[in-house]
Scaffold this active site. Structure first.
Site, PDB file in Angstrom:
ATOM      1  N   ASP A   1      -1.024   6.625   6.937  1.00  0.00           N
ATOM      2  CA  ASP A   1      -2.152   5.772   6.572  1.00  0.00           C
ATOM      3  C   ASP A   1      -2.361   4.796   7.726  1.00  0.00           C
ATOM      4  O   ASP A   1      -1.556   3.893   7.944  1.00  0.00           O
ATOM      5  CB  ASP A   1      -1.829   5.029   5.276  1.00  0.00           C
ATOM      6  CG  ASP A   1      -2.874   3.976   4.910  1.00  0.00           C
ATOM      7  OD1 ASP A   1      -3.871   3.826   5.633  1.00  0.00           O
ATOM      8  OD2 ASP A   1      -2.672   3.297   3.880  1.00  0.00           O
TER       9      ASP A   1
ATOM     10  N   LYS B   1     -12.119  -1.556   7.756  1.00  0.00           N
ATOM     11  CA  LYS B   1     -11.353  -2.603   8.423  1.00  0.00           C
ATOM     12  C   LYS B   1     -11.643  -2.626   9.926  1.00  0.00           C
ATOM     13  O   LYS B   1     -12.091  -3.627  10.457  1.00  0.00           O
ATOM     14  CB  LYS B   1      -9.861  -2.417   8.156  1.00  0.00           C
ATOM     15  CG  LYS B   1      -9.512  -2.507   6.666  1.00  0.00           C
ATOM     16  CD  LYS B   1      -8.053  -2.270   6.404  1.00  0.00           C
ATOM     17  CE  LYS B   1      -7.754  -2.237   4.911  1.00  0.00           C
ATOM     18  NZ  LYS B   1      -7.963  -3.525   4.242  1.00  0.00           N
TER      19      LYS B   1
ATOM     20  N   TRP C   1       0.809  -1.217   0.000  1.00  0.00           N
ATOM     21  CA  TRP C   1       0.000   0.000   0.000  1.00  0.00           C
ATOM     22  C   TRP C   1       0.841   1.265   0.000  1.00  0.00           C
ATOM     23  O   TRP C   1       0.524   2.240  -0.684  1.00  0.00           O
ATOM     24  CB  TRP C   1      -0.990  -0.034   1.161  1.00  0.00           C
ATOM     25  CG  TRP C   1      -1.964  -1.143   0.973  1.00  0.00           C
ATOM     26  CD1 TRP C   1      -2.061  -2.293   1.697  1.00  0.00           C
ATOM     27  CD2 TRP C   1      -2.943  -1.244  -0.070  1.00  0.00           C
ATOM     28  NE1 TRP C   1      -3.040  -3.107   1.174  1.00  0.00           N
ATOM     29  CE2 TRP C   1      -3.601  -2.488   0.098  1.00  0.00           C
ATOM     30  CE3 TRP C   1      -3.332  -0.415  -1.115  1.00  0.00           C
ATOM     31  CZ2 TRP C   1      -4.623  -2.912  -0.756  1.00  0.00           C
ATOM     32  CZ3 TRP C   1      -4.353  -0.835  -1.964  1.00  0.00           C
ATOM     33  CH2 TRP C   1      -4.979  -2.071  -1.777  1.00  0.00           C
TER      34      TRP C   1
END
Length: 373
Positions: free
Chosen positions: A177, A201, A108
């Protein structure tokens, strides 16, 4: 395929992930009517007083849970994490020769860095790695003191690598993030210029991305920045510049209620440590039957990645592991297609009892299959 009883299933999916049963029930009720209005959340106008209250209450809960300082704005935005890959450089880079520093520690952060290259020069802080199994020592970091910001992904869901310490970037704003470990541990927001997290999530369903950004970083967007990614526009309009994902914001608020009722972030942190330790202990004491490639210091508490049958994994054993786990109602344990193996995602809604059930299965599977290794 016969229908499963939701209460007999343990969903170890990496995201969208498990939502607590109590929250699912409240969502069902809210589909029919919110706050006795007779109008369900699916059809509630984003300009209505009902949604305005939901929007404010949700951001207020976030501010309280994280003790967000007054000089930070909380935005509820579109586009997921991938939208922020673009929004961050479009809002934060500055100067005639804009640059940004990126820690690339997994899938990511690598994608984020590639997207940022469209808008500025990207300096990769770390030496290129053959595999993502940890974070090189600080002596190997190459930070640019003139960078507009330093970006890192605190928890890489694909490879199972997590930062357990906040990088020291001096006076350069730190951007993080936190999509996959948001509200799983306590955070000093004041150490960051910006934190963002997709809700799907740890704190809700897909459709809303939380952005916590320091006020002095707002209002400098590039003229090419799409208006729905412009932090100033979103801040000025309380995240309702256009129609937000009202359902996702509603679910986020309900999950925050659940976290508060469970004991807040301290309770989530305690549970995360307990759940991940259960699985890592099995892996480490399996004499090589299970193998985790991630260095101990950087093992994720959210996404436990491992192989079955040795370092490289045994394909037949891994397929058997997935099949037998599924028969016990343990779903979505297959690792990301790019790395293979297993991945158990232990987000906030996964209970310690559910992690214990997986631990028990891992021990029993090893006992029954170690001779096949």
């Amino acid at each position: 395929m016969a229908a499963r009883n939701p209460e007999s299933v343990i969903n170890f999916a990496p995201g969208p992930a498990k939502i607590p049963a109590e929250v699912r029930k409240r969502v069902q009720d809210g589909i029919h009517s919110i706050n006795g209005s007779g109008v369900g959340i699916l059809e509630t106008s984003h300009r209505s007083s009902q949604y305005t209250a939901i929007n404010k209450e949700t951001t207020d809960k976030l501010r309280t849970l994280l003790n967000v300082p007054a000089n930070y704005k909380i935005l509820l935005m579109h586009g997921g994490g991938s939208g922020q890959f673009s929004a961050i450089p479009l809002n934060l880079v500055k100067g005639d020769n804009p640059t940004a520093d990126y820690f690339v520690t997994g899938t990511w952060s690598n994608k984020a860095a590639k997207e940022a290259e469209k808008y500025c020069k990207v300096n990769k802080v770390l030496p290129k790695m053959d595999s993502y199994t940890g974070v090189p020592h600080q002596s190997e970091w190459k930070l640019n003191p003139e960078a507009s910001y330093v970006y890192y992904c605190e928890n890489e869901t694909v490879h199972g690598v997590e930062f357990h310490d906040v990088p020291d970037t001096g006076k350069v704003p730190l951007v993080c993030d936190m999509s996959s470990n948001f509200l799983s541990h306590e955070v000093d927001v004041s150490r960051y210029g910006l934190i963002y997290a997709g809700a799907q999530k740890n704190v809700g369903c897909a459709g809303v991305t939380i952005v916590i950004v320091r006020e002095d970083l707002i209002g400098h967007a590039d003229s090419k920045c799409p208006i729905i990614l412009d932090y100033k526009q979103m801040a000025d309009m309380d995240s309702v510049y256009n129609t937000p994902c009202t359902v996702a914001v509603y679910v986020l608020g309900l999950v925050l209620d659940w976290i508060i009722a469970q004991g807040g972030i301290k309770a989530m942190n305690k549970n995360s440590a307990a759940k991940s330790s259960m699985l890592y202990n099995v892996i480490d004491q399996s004499n090589g039957f299970y193998y985790c490639p991630v260095k101990d210091k950087f093992r994720s508490r959210m996404n436990v990645t491992f192989r079955v049958g040795g370092v490289e994994g045994d394909k037949k054993l891994e397929e058997k592991f997935i099949e037998e786990a599924s028969l016990r109602g343990m779903l979505s344990l297959k690792g990301h297609r790019s790395v293979g193996g297993m991945r158990a995602s232990l987000y906030n809604a996964i209970t310690t009892e559910e992690a214990k059930q997986l631990q028990t299965f891992m021990l029993e599977f090893m006992k029954s299959n170690v001779h096949e290794q």
